[in-house]
Write an enzyme that holds these catalytic residues in place. Structure first.
Site, mmCIF file in Angstrom:
data_model
loop_
_atom_site.group_PDB
_atom_site.id
_atom_site.type_symbol
_atom_site.label_atom_id
_atom_site.label_comp_id
_atom_site.label_asym_id
_atom_site.label_seq_id
_atom_site.Cartn_x
_atom_site.Cartn_y
_atom_site.Cartn_z
ATOM 1 N N HIS A 146 -5.823 0.026 4.313
ATOM 2 C CA HIS A 146 -6.369 1.376 4.440
ATOM 3 C C HIS A 146 -7.604 1.536 3.546
ATOM 4 C CE1 HIS A 146 -3.666 3.481 7.092
ATOM 5 N NE2 HIS A 146 -2.596 3.185 6.377
ATOM 6 N N HIS A 164 -0.716 -3.670 4.003
ATOM 7 C CA HIS A 164 -1.018 -2.547 4.895
ATOM 8 C C HIS A 164 -1.732 -1.434 4.122
ATOM 9 C CE1 HIS A 164 -0.253 0.504 8.063
ATOM 10 N NE2 HIS A 164 -0.077 1.319 7.014
ATOM 11 N N GLU A 165 -1.227 -1.109 2.928
ATOM 12 C CA GLU A 165 -1.836 -0.032 2.141
ATOM 13 C C GLU A 165 -3.222 -0.433 1.650
ATOM 14 O OE1 GLU A 165 -0.600 2.903 2.090
ATOM 15 O OE2 GLU A 165 1.215 2.255 3.138
ATOM 16 N N GLU A 207 -3.612 3.885 11.376
ATOM 17 C CA GLU A 207 -2.388 3.134 11.073
ATOM 18 C C GLU A 207 -2.383 1.793 11.794
ATOM 19 O OE1 GLU A 207 0.313 3.485 9.129
ATOM 20 O OE2 GLU A 207 -0.612 5.189 8.146
#
Length: 262
Positions: A126, A122-123, A184
């Protein structure tokens, strides 16, 4: 003069258009190499601010998961630096320039390698989606002439704190600037597919957010928050799960079966 300035800003706007991995139009003014410099300097600041976990077992585990994830980025992945910080907050981050930071506290919530992969993917998503560039570009559009590199090197100043927030590190420096709900959600989807391609079980992402919900207790009503609620997040992940499971099956067929531990 007004017409000339208007033409310049229109030109900048047109030249600053980009597309996210999911096809969303983005506003980008920052060169990617400058974002990489910002990320590298911010990581130096974090290593000076937070103690680094010295446990060989913990570091080997986290690095194993992170490396399995970034290998799937291919030529854009490069060499990523991974650090585990001694911090009880359940947090992790990734920065432009190939930097990943994992707080030791996240390991109480991400209880196995697949759940940790969901966090790290997920990070990293980004970064792949250039969300920091989006936010930095928005700040630049409002504050022309801001020396962002100089600001990052001095995070105790108001401008420095703002730019650390742009990179997703605001909580550590007293300025809360979370990613928006759209960013997000985008990172959730991109990260879900990324972890699946690496051979991690994408269904564990649902269990991760169940753990987050239990660990966090009450949270703001979704309408009042920039982040999706845990329930909405899990619902969106379930909607994209069939494709993720297909990617996972393909990864396993190629022999991608990470064995990092936990």
């Amino acid at each position: 003069m007004k017409r000339i300035l208007l033409a310049i800003f229109i030109g900048l706007g047109l030249s600053a258009c980009a597309t996210s991995p999911l096809g969303r139009t983005q506003f980008m003014m920052m060169p990617e190499d400058q974002m990489a410099v910002m990320g590298a300097q911010a990581f130096v600041n974090m290593k000076q601010k937070l103690p680094i976990d010295q446990s060989p077992q913990t570091n080997q585990y986290v690095v194993c998961v992170a490396e399995s994830i970034v290998k799937e980025i291919g030529g854009n992945g490069g060499q990523w630096e991974v650090k585990v910080f001694q911090d009880d907050s359940p947090n992790a981050f990734a920065l432009p320039g190939g930097k990943i930071g994992v707080h030791s506290g996240i390991l109480r919530v991400a209880r196995n390698q697949d759940q940790l992969a969901a966090v790290i993917a997920h990070e990293v998503a980004h970064v792949l989606s250039r969300h920091s560039n989006e936010r930095a570009s928005q700040q630049l559009a409002m504050q022309q002439g801001l020396n962002v590199i100089q600001a990052i090197t001095n995070p105790t100043t108001q401008t420095g704190q703002m730019m650390m927030g742009v990179l997703g590190l605001g909580a550590q420096y007293g300025v809360l600037m979370p990613y928006g709900r759209l960013q997000e959600s985008e990172a959730d989807v991109v990260g879900l597919e990324l972890m699946a391609r690496a051979g991690f079980d994408p269904q564990q992402s649902i269990d991760l957010w169940l753990n987050m919900e239990q660990a966090g207790g009450g949270q703001p009503i979704e309408f009042l928050s920039t982040h999706p609620s845990h329930a909405t997040r899990m619902q969106e992940l379930k909607q994209h799960m069939p494709k993720a499971l297909e990617l996972h099956r393909s990864a396993q067929a190629l022999g991608k079966t990470p064995r990092c531990g936990a």
